[in-house]
Structure formats: C-alpha cells, structure tokens
Design an enzyme around this catalytic site. Structure first.
Site, PDB file in Angstrom:
ATOM      1  N   LYS A  84      -2.210   3.257   1.349  1.00  0.00           N
ATOM      2  CA  LYS A  84      -2.594   4.171   0.832  1.00  0.00           C
ATOM      3  C   LYS A  84      -0.762   3.950   0.626  1.00  0.00           C
ATOM      4  CE  LYS A  84      -6.036   6.044   2.082  1.00  0.00           C
ATOM      5  NZ  LYS A  84      -7.209   6.438   1.086  1.00  0.00           N
ATOM      6  N   ASP A 100      -4.274   2.539  -2.915  1.00  0.00           N
ATOM      7  CA  ASP A 100      -5.071   3.837  -2.850  1.00  0.00           C
ATOM      8  C   ASP A 100      -4.032   4.489  -3.197  1.00  0.00           C
ATOM      9  OD1 ASP A 100      -6.534   6.006  -3.222  1.00  0.00           O
ATOM     10  OD2 ASP A 100      -7.180   5.760  -1.505  1.00  0.00           O
ATOM     11  N   GLU A 156      -6.560   2.384  -6.885  1.00  0.00           N
ATOM     12  CA  GLU A 156      -7.802   3.590  -6.710  1.00  0.00           C
ATOM     13  C   GLU A 156      -7.315   4.513  -7.241  1.00  0.00           C
ATOM     14  OE1 GLU A 156     -10.152   5.362  -3.004  1.00  0.00           O
ATOM     15  OE2 GLU A 156      -9.823   3.520  -3.155  1.00  0.00           O
ATOM     16  N   ASP A 158     -11.642   7.795  -7.313  1.00  0.00           N
ATOM     17  CA  ASP A 158     -12.442   8.411  -6.760  1.00  0.00           C
ATOM     18  C   ASP A 158     -11.659   9.765  -6.538  1.00  0.00           C
ATOM     19  OD1 ASP A 158     -12.297   9.334  -3.584  1.00  0.00           O
ATOM     20  OD2 ASP A 158     -11.464   8.148  -2.327  1.00  0.00           O
ATOM     21  N   LYS A 204     -18.663   7.792  -2.265  1.00  0.00           N
ATOM     22  CA  LYS A 204     -18.852   8.708  -1.014  1.00  0.00           C
ATOM     23  C   LYS A 204     -19.522   9.738  -0.965  1.00  0.00           C
ATOM     24  CE  LYS A 204     -13.677   7.818  -0.623  1.00  0.00           C
ATOM     25  NZ  LYS A 204     -12.226   8.015  -0.056  1.00  0.00           N
TER      26      LYS A 204
END
Length: 417
Positions: A223, A250, A278, A307, A331
C-alpha cells in the site's frame, strides 16, 4: 459449495458446547510444499456438467429463513491505506436457509471511503432483503436475484447485494451437491494469493516482508500513495528484507499522475519493476489514469489496474474505449456477484487482464471469491489475503492455507468467541 455454515448468534449451532473448538484443517495446504497434491477434488459425475447459467434458469427457490447479524472482528494491526484507516472489521454476515434445509452464507464488507454503506445502513438493507426473500416462493434463482438487484441497486448498495447473492447462491449450490468452483466453471480448485503490507514505517514493513518471505510468499502487495518519500523508503526496506519478491503497488487513488510516474522512475533506478500498479490516481481522474497507464506500459512494461475506477459495467466500457488501464480489479463488494460476472465477460472479450480482490473480509466473502476465481480460471492477479490480517478468525474449516486456496467440497462452521 462453501457451506453448511453456522453462527452461534443465529440460534443452535453444532459448535455450541462448553469445550473449545479447533478448526478442522483439511481445506488448504499451509505452504507450497503441498502444491503437488493440491489440484484434484472429487465431484460426482451426475452434477459435474451443471453450470451457473443452467442453475439460474432451472432452480426454484423457496426460502425458509433469512437473517443477518453484525460481523465484528479485530485486526492484528490497523490497516492503513492512502484514503482511510481501519482498526477493526465491522461487516455484516448473512444466513439463508432454504426449505430443503440447505444453508448458505454471505458477507457484506464495510470499508470506509470505498464501500458506500456503513454498518448500520448495511444491517438495515440486509434485513429488508432477508424479509423480502422469506416472501419469495416458487421463483427461479434468476428471478429472485433480479428482485434482490431491484431492491439493492447500483454501487450504493453493492456490498449488501453481494452478501445476499453469495448466501443465496451458496445455499442453492449445496442443494444440488456441487462445489461453487465447479458451478462457476471448474477450471481450477487451487489458486495462489499475494499478501498485503499496509502503510507502515520502513522498519515495520521490513519485518513483515521478512515474515512473509519465511512463510513462502512470492508476491507482496504494498500500500502506497500517502507520502511519496516515505513510500520509496518502505520499498527499499522491503527489497532488502525480501530480495526475491515480486511487487504489486496499490496507491488507492493517493497519487497525482506526475507522482505515480515519479514512483516508477525511482523504482527503475533501484532496479525494481512492479508486476502491477493498482489505482495510481483518483477514481475520477480518467485522463490521469490513462496517462500513467500509457507511460508505465510503454516505458517499463508495467501493467496498471483500475480498482476504485472500476465500480460498474459502464466504468469498464469507458476503460476499454479509452484504453485507460490494462487490468480491472473485480471485487464482489463493489458490483455484486452477478455484476462481477458481467464485467468479467466484457473484460475478457476486450482483452483486459483480470485481478480479483476484496475489501477487508473474513473467509466467508474471501472463500466465495476464491471459488469464483478458481472456477473461472481467468484471473492473472489474485489478492484474497485479508483473513490473514484478522487477530481472530470466526470461520472454522474452509480454506486455511497461507499461499494456496484449495477449494474442494467443504463444510464450514462459523462461530464467535
């Protein structure tokens, strides 16, 4: 199928006793030492050719009981991303029992700034859906799911819709004796997940990377996006602790386009090429997303995933038309189960690669997503690690491995301490 499940707060559970309960360890290997024995699962020949589309059209649903409860679980440590911080899981568990006695389970995850619902809203909407299901009789699965879609439309209620769809499909699959990975295509019964390192200090990141290296993880999802300088320091620390790992970055919308490009340039100077970048920019910065995607691919051969920018079929159509990303992250909590299947079909037909991920969920939702991904067999990137971030696991049985999600016919029980 995932179930039969039981939660102690839904009434009598086969796990209710004065003795502590240990999870049965048969669903997942604990390390890659088990890979050779992980590929085949028995399925009865009478049902092995039956698929999800046929089930939609032919199975008549009769719901005997439908209910929902809070699913609150502490995390090992705060889960920090560029846009939010989560200190504990506050999701919603959903249980649906058919008149034939088969039970299915689902989960509506709540992640601030990502899912539209908070837990009180999700609880109220789930109750309304459960009440409606109890009045649905002699409708096909397709018709019932259509009613759910009308009651819980769009992104606004996608997380709850996903949880209800999971539970209903799970119960119906159990009714015909078919595991979900078979129902969704039967391509695989084993998939390999990455592991996520949230936004932490360089020392903490290095300790986590070392731990995951010892456990056998080959791909770390890091992250980033909150502080460019700190992100680079963390990357350097992880690289030193786990020199052989592959990186997924991400940013969770955290960078401006020029910052995302700078990260890739600095990583190149370090000799690091991420396998995926991402959501580098804000979900609505379509021009910036396309700019980073074209730079990353043409300069360094790095794929960029959408995303937060991928929350509907319309979003994916926009991504395809503008060539704005190389990958879309599916997701279930963003689009529901049926919505995910629509997006997957479009993405595959359009040449986009696929990733499957989650919010911060228990093995209820991650197990369903794992079955979907394995059954379809079309996901290049698998990010279903969030149950490993929980300090307590309310799910017993089901998958339990760190690297491999082996998906066989399984019986799960869920309980709370």
């Amino acid at each position: 199928m995932l179930s039969q499940f039981a939660l102690s707060f839904f009434g009598k559970s086969p796990l209710n006793s004065s003795k502590p309960h240990e999870p049965l360890k048969f669903q997942l290997p604990l390390s890659n030492l088990y890979v050779k024995n992980s590929m085949k699962a028995p399925v009865t020949s009478s049902s092995s050719n039956f698929g999800f589309k046929e089930l939609l059209e032919t199975f008549t649903v009769e719901v005997q009981k439908a209910e929902n409860k809070p699913l609150n679980v502490p995390l090992i440590a705060p889960f920090t991303i560029a846009t939010s911080r989560l200190d504990k899981v506050e999701n919603v568990a959903i249980r649906i029992e058919l008149k034939n006695g088969c039970v299915g389970w689902g989960e509506a995850p709540i992640l601030p700034f990502v899912t539209a619902e908070d837990q009180p809203t999700a609880m109220a909407k789930a109750k309304g859906a459960c009440d409606m299901l109890k009045n649905c009789s002699f409708l096909t699965l397709e018709a019932v799911l259509g009613e759910i879609g009308d009651l819980l439309p769009g992104h606004q209620f996608a997380s709850v819709r996903a949880g209800i769809e999971m539970a209903l499909i799970d119960a119906v699959a159990k009714s015909i004796g078919l595991p979900l990975w078979r129902l969704f295509g039967g391509a695989l019964n084993t998939i390999i997940t990455d592991i996520t390192i949230p936004i932490v200090s360089p020392a903490e990141a290095a300790a986590l990377a070392s731990k995951y290296h010892k456990q056998g993880f080959k791909t770390l999802k890091l992250k980033v996006g909150k502080n460019l300088k700190a992100d680079i320091e963390v990357l350097q620390a992880i690289r030193a602790a786990h020199p052989d790992c592959s990186f997924i970055l991400d940013a969770n919308e955290g960078y401006k386009p020029e910052e995302a490009i700078e990260v890739l340039e600095k990583l190149h100077e370090m000799g690091v090429t991420p396998v995926l970048f991402e959501q580098p920019v804000h979900r609505d910065d379509w021009e910036g997303l396309g700019r980073v995607t074209h730079f990353a691919k043409s300069k360094y051969g790095v794929s960029v995933a959408a995303d937060e920018s991928c929350r509907s079929l319309a979003d994916v159509k926009k991504i395809v038309k503008g060539e704005l990303a190389d990958v879309v992250n599916i997701k279930l909590a963003k689009v529901g189960v049926l919505g995910a299947l629509e997006i997957i079909d479009l993405a595959r037909a359009s040449g986009l690669d696929l990733m499957i991920g989650g919010m911060v969920e228990t093995r209820l939702a991650m197990g369903f997503a794992g079955h979907l991904a394995a059954g379809l067999g079309c996901f290049k990137f698998v990010d279903l690690d969030t149950p490993l971030l929980l300090s307590e696991d309310p799910v017993l049985e089901g998958y339990e491995g760190i690297l491999l999600l082996k998906l066989t016919v399984c019986v799960w029980f869920v309980w709370f301490l």
